[in-house]
Scaffold this motif. Structure first.
Motif, PDB file in Angstrom:
ATOM      1  N   THR A   1      36.028  22.810  23.610  1.00 44.26           N
ATOM      2  CA  THR A   1      35.941  22.897  22.154  1.00 44.26           C
ATOM      3  C   THR A   1      35.847  21.499  21.556  1.00 44.26           C
ATOM      4  OG1 THR A   1      37.195  24.953  22.077  1.00 44.26           O
ATOM      5  CG2 THR A   1      37.144  23.653  20.062  1.00 44.26           C
ATOM      6  N   THR A   2      34.999  21.333  20.554  1.00 47.21           N
ATOM      7  CA  THR A   2      34.852  20.033  19.898  1.00 47.21           C
ATOM      8  C   THR A   2      36.100  19.728  19.084  1.00 47.21           C
ATOM      9  OG1 THR A   2      32.453  20.256  19.782  1.00 47.21           O
ATOM     10  CG2 THR A   2      33.474  18.657  18.304  1.00 47.21           C
ATOM     11  N   ALA A   3      36.748  18.631  19.407  1.00 49.73           N
ATOM     12  CA  ALA A   3      37.945  18.206  18.684  1.00 49.73           C
ATOM     13  C   ALA A   3      37.596  17.317  17.504  1.00 49.73           C
ATOM     14  CB  ALA A   3      38.890  17.462  19.619  1.00 49.73           C
TER      15      ALA A   3
ATOM     16  N   VAL B   1      36.184  24.706  10.344  1.00 48.14           N
ATOM     17  CA  VAL B   1      35.745  23.346  10.655  1.00 48.14           C
ATOM     18  C   VAL B   1      36.209  22.494   9.482  1.00 48.14           C
ATOM     19  CG1 VAL B   1      33.789  21.798  11.023  1.00 48.14           C
ATOM     20  CG2 VAL B   1      33.738  24.129  11.954  1.00 48.14           C
ATOM     21  N   TYR B   2      37.020  21.493   9.769  1.00 53.61           N
ATOM     22  CA  TYR B   2      37.700  20.733   8.715  1.00 53.61           C
ATOM     23  C   TYR B   2      37.082  19.344   8.545  1.00 53.61           C
ATOM     24  CZ  TYR B   2      41.387  18.072   6.355  1.00 53.61           C
ATOM     25  OH  TYR B   2      42.082  17.274   5.487  1.00 53.61           O
TER      26      TYR B   2
ATOM     27  N   ALA C   1      45.767  23.849  15.628  1.00 50.82           N
ATOM     28  CA  ALA C   1      45.061  25.129  15.658  1.00 50.82           C
ATOM     29  C   ALA C   1      43.827  25.082  16.551  1.00 50.82           C
ATOM     30  CB  ALA C   1      44.652  25.526  14.239  1.00 50.82           C
ATOM     31  N   ARG C   2      43.595  23.925  17.216  1.00 51.29           N
ATOM     32  CA  ARG C   2      42.483  23.737  18.146  1.00 51.29           C
ATOM     33  C   ARG C   2      41.138  23.917  17.458  1.00 51.29           C
ATOM     34  NH1 ARG C   2      45.966  26.958  22.811  1.00 51.29           N
ATOM     35  NH2 ARG C   2      47.636  25.413  22.785  1.00 51.29           N
ATOM     36  N   ARG C   3      41.075  23.334  16.261  1.00 51.58           N
ATOM     37  CA  ARG C   3      39.859  23.401  15.472  1.00 51.58           C
ATOM     38  C   ARG C   3      39.223  22.009  15.367  1.00 51.58           C
ATOM     39  NH1 ARG C   3      38.005  26.842  16.837  1.00 51.58           N
ATOM     40  NH2 ARG C   3      36.368  26.594  15.264  1.00 51.58           N
TER      41      ARG C   3
ATOM     42  N   GLY D   1      28.603  22.756   9.094  1.00 49.63           N
ATOM     43  CA  GLY D   1      29.138  24.055   8.683  1.00 49.63           C
ATOM     44  C   GLY D   1      30.612  23.970   8.316  1.00 49.63           C
ATOM     45  N   VAL D   2      30.974  22.925   7.605  1.00 50.90           N
ATOM     46  CA  VAL D   2      32.376  22.697   7.233  1.00 50.90           C
ATOM     47  C   VAL D   2      32.870  23.854   6.361  1.00 50.90           C
ATOM     48  CG1 VAL D   2      33.905  21.218   5.860  1.00 50.90           C
ATOM     49  CG2 VAL D   2      32.240  20.198   7.441  1.00 50.90           C
TER      50      VAL D   2
END
Length: 521
Positions: A17-19, A205-206, A226-228, A249-250
């Protein structure tokens, strides 16, 4: 749980996952965990436990790695404000007795003339390589790439959750910056509290546009817990924000009201640019009602949320959610005056000077108890003691709580000017302006500003006033250049014949603010 374990556990569960997205790079949790382990190991070899590691750069992925790696090494990350002058940065380094300084080439070149004064600093690391044909970097500067070139080892032994991990200097009302010591426990408690008030969704996506050297950086931890994915910008730029929201896609971001207004006013903004957004959290200053209503009309699918907190609370502790903002925009505008309700893991009271609860609805000092309260102040036990009533942290803010449980901040540290999301100590600016030979007396206050929320205003009694006060006022503004950070410089100077005093003989700043407000009407 320890701070670096946020990344370690995420890498174990969702390694691909992209950190982090930033500076043209996409970094997975596995890659970020590897960088954290390598940097932490290198720093463990170079330091003793508890030493301070100072960082000076704009936002970049390496800085996020350091947020976790420095605690993993058992040392304390001292976050330097890149908007400060070199002299202000040197004062911070001295106060923290930092032993290692890591920074961008630009920042290190600014500090280089003062390197000889910083006797505690043993090593300098440049994030941009060692290409320095003019010899402007500090002597014997090392390439920061060396911090990632070691084989990772286990974290330093004996780490505890009450160890300090971040040292962030605040602008106190006394004028002397205080270094708040945030711990593993306090940062993770603040992150959990915010997650309870503002749940992170599985597909969020933050986007983080604030400087990482502020306590707002805890928002990165929240989303990594939250592994986002976190999208990181070097600094706020409206064009870059719009590009990032559209391109990545924030779904959620944090903005100061000033930043939000800049996005809405952007001449090239199209409806598609913000289509993916679901929530905007804001803070640093109050949301003007007209901006709120405009946002609700132009971004009807976006929920607004605000928080009340401070550095000493490791983030926010009180929250006002999207539904309350919608109610405020419809027919309950008074809700915007509320800071919100405390999160479940925070206990909040309103007390008098003796620490006794005031009557329901009456104003008093806001005091807070919970794991997210910082461990105290660096090398300042007196300030730490003064900031507590027993187990209760004294915020210094005056507030009241209504029958529905909403907190209202009646007087938010009026000696602090909040301009564009930056805290400016009035006392600090006054101390510098008082050095001008023509200034007899000066008082600094914040006045409303449509763009920045507040701007710094200096009210001056001149020693020998001239006939051209306008020129004298502009001359004082010009004189401040290079003597303090740009955001601290007064944008307005007002000349008065005498300074209003209260019954105690102190400068009556409420009277000054009232007078300036009257002049503006």
């Amino acid at each position: 749980m320890l701070l670096h374990e946020v990344i370690e556990f995420a890498a174990g569960a969702t390694p691909a996952t992209t950190a982090l997205v930033g500076c043209g790079r996409r970094i997975s949790f596995a890659e970020l965990d590897d960088a954290v382990a390598r940097m932490g190991t290198a720093l463990s070899h170079a330091t003793a436990r508890g030493e301070r590691i100072a960082w000076f750069s704009d936002n970049r992925p390496e800085m996020v790695a350091a947020m976790y790696a420095v605690p993993r090494s058992g040392t304390v990350l001292t976050l330097g404000n890149v908007r400060h002058t070199p002299e202000e940065q040197v004062a911070m380094l001295r106060a923290a007795t930092a032993s290692i300084v890591i920074g961008s080439r630009e920042q290190l070149i600014g500090l280089a003339p003062h390197a000889g004064e910083l006797h505690a600093v043993r090593r300098w690391y440049c994030l941009d390589g060692l290409d320095d044909p003019d010899g402007r970097l500090p002597p014997a500067t090392l390439d920061a790439a060396e911090l990632l070139a070691v084989d990772p080892e286990a974290p330093r032994a004996g780490l505890r959750d009450d160890d300090p991990v971040w040292l962030i200097h605040t602008s106190g009302s006394t004028g002397r910056p205080k270094g708040a010591l945030l711990t593993h426990r306090s940062l993770l408690a603040a992150s959990l509290n915010t997650s309870l008030a503002r749940p992170v969704l599985d597909d969020d996506v933050y986007l983080f546009p604030f400087p990482l050297f502020h306590v707002a950086a805890y928002n990165v931890v929240i989303h990594h817990l939250a592994r986002r994915t976190v999208v990181l910008l070097p600094r706020f730029d409206a064009d870059a924000v719009l590009d990032a929201i559209r391109g990545e896609g924030v779904t959620t971001t944090s903005l100061a009201p000033t930043m939000l207004a800049m996005l809405l006013d952007h001449p090239d903004r199209s409806p598609e640019d913000l289509a993916s957004l679901r929530r905007i959290g804001y803070g640093a200053s109050a949301m003007p009602l007209d901006l709120l209503r405009r946002t609700l009309v132009e971004l009807p699918d976006v929920g607004l949320a605000q928080g009340y907190g401070m550095t000493e609370l490791s983030g926010n502790a009180v929250f006002l959610g999207p539904e309350e903002h919608r109610r405020a925009g419809r027919d309950e505008p008074w809700l915007l005056a509320a800071a919100g309700r405390p999160s479940p893991l925070v206990h909040l009271r309103i007390v008098d000077d003796d620490g006794t609860d005031v009557a329901p609805g009456a104003p008093g000092e806001i005091v807070v108890r919970g794991d997210q309260v910082c461990a105290g102040y660096w090398d300042d036990p007196g300030a730490a003691a003064a900031s507590h009533h027993g187990q209760w942290f004294r915020t210094g803010d005056v507030g009241r709580i209504d029958d529905a449980g909403y907190l209202y901040v009646v007087d938010r540290r009026k000696d602090i000017v909040i301009t564009g999301g930056e805290n400016v100590s009035s006392r600090e600016v006054e101390d510098i302006l008082s050095q001008h030979p023509d200034v007899a007396t000066v008082a600094v206050v914040g006045v409303p500003d449509a763009v920045w929320g507040e701007r710094v205003c200096a009210v001056v009694v001149w020693r020998d006033p001239t006939g051209d006060l306008g020129a004298e006022e502009q001359s004082l503004i010009d004189w401040t250049e290079g003597r303090m950070a740009g955001f601290k410089r007064p944008r307005t100077v007002v000349s008065v014949e005498e300074m209003p005093l209260n019954a105690s003989g102190k400068v009556d700043k409420p009277a000054i603010r009232s007078s300036l407000a009257g002049d503006a009407t």
